[in-house]
Design a protein around this motif. Structure first.
Motif, short mmCIF file in Angstrom:
data_model
loop_
_atom_site.label_atom_id
_atom_site.label_comp_id
_atom_site.label_asym_id
_atom_site.label_seq_id
_atom_site.Cartn_x
_atom_site.Cartn_y
_atom_site.Cartn_z
N THR A 71 0.85 -1.19 0.00
CA THR A 71 0.00 0.00 0.00
C THR A 71 0.89 1.24 0.00
N ALA A 72 0.32 2.40 -0.24
CA ALA A 72 1.09 3.65 -0.26
C ALA A 72 1.81 3.90 1.07
N PRO A 73 1.16 3.72 2.23
CA PRO A 73 1.89 3.94 3.49
C PRO A 73 3.07 2.97 3.68
N ILE A 74 2.89 1.72 3.28
CA ILE A 74 3.98 0.75 3.41
C ILE A 74 5.10 1.10 2.43
N ALA A 75 4.74 1.50 1.21
CA ALA A 75 5.75 1.90 0.22
C ALA A 75 6.56 3.08 0.74
N GLU A 76 5.91 4.01 1.40
CA GLU A 76 6.60 5.17 1.99
C GLU A 76 7.57 4.71 3.08
N GLU A 77 7.12 3.80 3.91
CA GLU A 77 7.98 3.27 4.98
C GLU A 77 9.19 2.53 4.41
N ASP A 124 17.54 5.64 4.25
CA ASP A 124 18.45 5.56 5.39
C ASP A 124 19.54 4.52 5.16
N LEU A 125 19.17 3.38 4.63
CA LEU A 125 20.12 2.28 4.42
C LEU A 125 21.27 2.70 3.51
N VAL A 126 20.97 3.43 2.46
CA VAL A 126 22.01 3.81 1.49
C VAL A 126 22.58 5.19 1.78
N SER A 127 22.16 5.79 2.88
CA SER A 127 22.61 7.16 3.23
C SER A 127 22.43 8.10 2.04
N GLY A 149 7.46 -1.67 -13.37
CA GLY A 149 6.03 -1.93 -13.42
C GLY A 149 5.21 -0.66 -13.26
N THR A 150 4.28 -0.69 -12.31
CA THR A 150 3.38 0.44 -12.09
C THR A 150 3.94 1.45 -11.09
N GLY A 151 5.19 1.26 -10.69
CA GLY A 151 5.85 2.25 -9.84
C GLY A 151 5.62 2.12 -8.35
N LEU A 152 4.97 1.06 -7.92
CA LEU A 152 4.66 0.90 -6.51
C LEU A 152 5.85 1.18 -5.59
N ASN A 153 7.01 0.68 -5.96
CA ASN A 153 8.18 0.75 -5.08
C ASN A 153 8.87 2.11 -5.09
N VAL A 154 8.77 2.83 -6.19
CA VAL A 154 9.58 4.04 -6.32
C VAL A 154 8.80 5.36 -6.29
N ILE A 155 7.50 5.31 -6.30
CA ILE A 155 6.74 6.56 -6.26
C ILE A 155 7.15 7.42 -5.05
N PRO A 156 7.33 6.84 -3.86
CA PRO A 156 7.77 7.68 -2.75
C PRO A 156 9.13 8.34 -3.01
N LEU A 157 10.05 7.62 -3.65
CA LEU A 157 11.35 8.20 -3.97
C LEU A 157 11.21 9.37 -4.94
N VAL A 158 10.33 9.21 -5.92
CA VAL A 158 10.07 10.28 -6.88
C VAL A 158 9.47 11.48 -6.16
#
Length: 129
Positions: free
Chosen positions: A21-27, A34-37, A50-59
């Motif tokens: 979900t969007a809140p989990i993707a944000e988390e 944080d992991l990659v500093s 795909g549909t961007g689920l994983n990277v939308i928060p980064l964008v």
């Protein structure tokens, strides 16, 4: 059936069948940052975006993100979520086993549920597998 045909067919329903979900993707995105500093200049690549689920928060956080997918329909679903594709996002229709980027083109490469779907996984760079 070719993977591209499969993903083209499920693109419209893909997000409804995922646990992310969007809140989990944000988390998850915050954990990765944080992991990659990550700094404001950190660039991300997600083959199989795909549909961007994983990277939308980064964008949305303003990071430079390049997403690659073999399915144009999946990429279209990603674009629809954003309305207008921001300047920090590049979406490319391509096969992840045949990327043309030079080494060190990106600071972080994310692969989530992608490697198992690459039909020619032996063509992937050795350091990926």
């Amino acid at each position: 059936m070719k993977p591209s045909n499969y993903y083209n067919k499920i693109a419209e329903s893909y997000d409804r069948t995922r646990w992310l979900t969007a809140p989990i993707a944000e988390e998850v995105a915050n954990f990765i940052i944080d992991l990659v500093s990550a700094t404001p200049d950190t660039s991300f690549l997600e083959p199989g975006v795909g549909t961007g689920l994983n990277v939308i928060p980064l964008v949305k956080h303003g990071y430079s993100v390049t997403g690659i997918d073999i399915s144009p329909e999946m990429l279209d679903c990603f674009r629809q979520k954003l309305g207008k594709v921001p300047s920090n996002l590049q979406l490319i229709h391509a096969d992840a086993s045949r990327l043309l980027f030079q080494d060190h083109s990106f600071d972080v490469v994310l692969t989530v549920h992608m490697l198992h779907a690459v039909s020619d996984w032996k063509a992937l760079p050795e350091k990926w597998v």
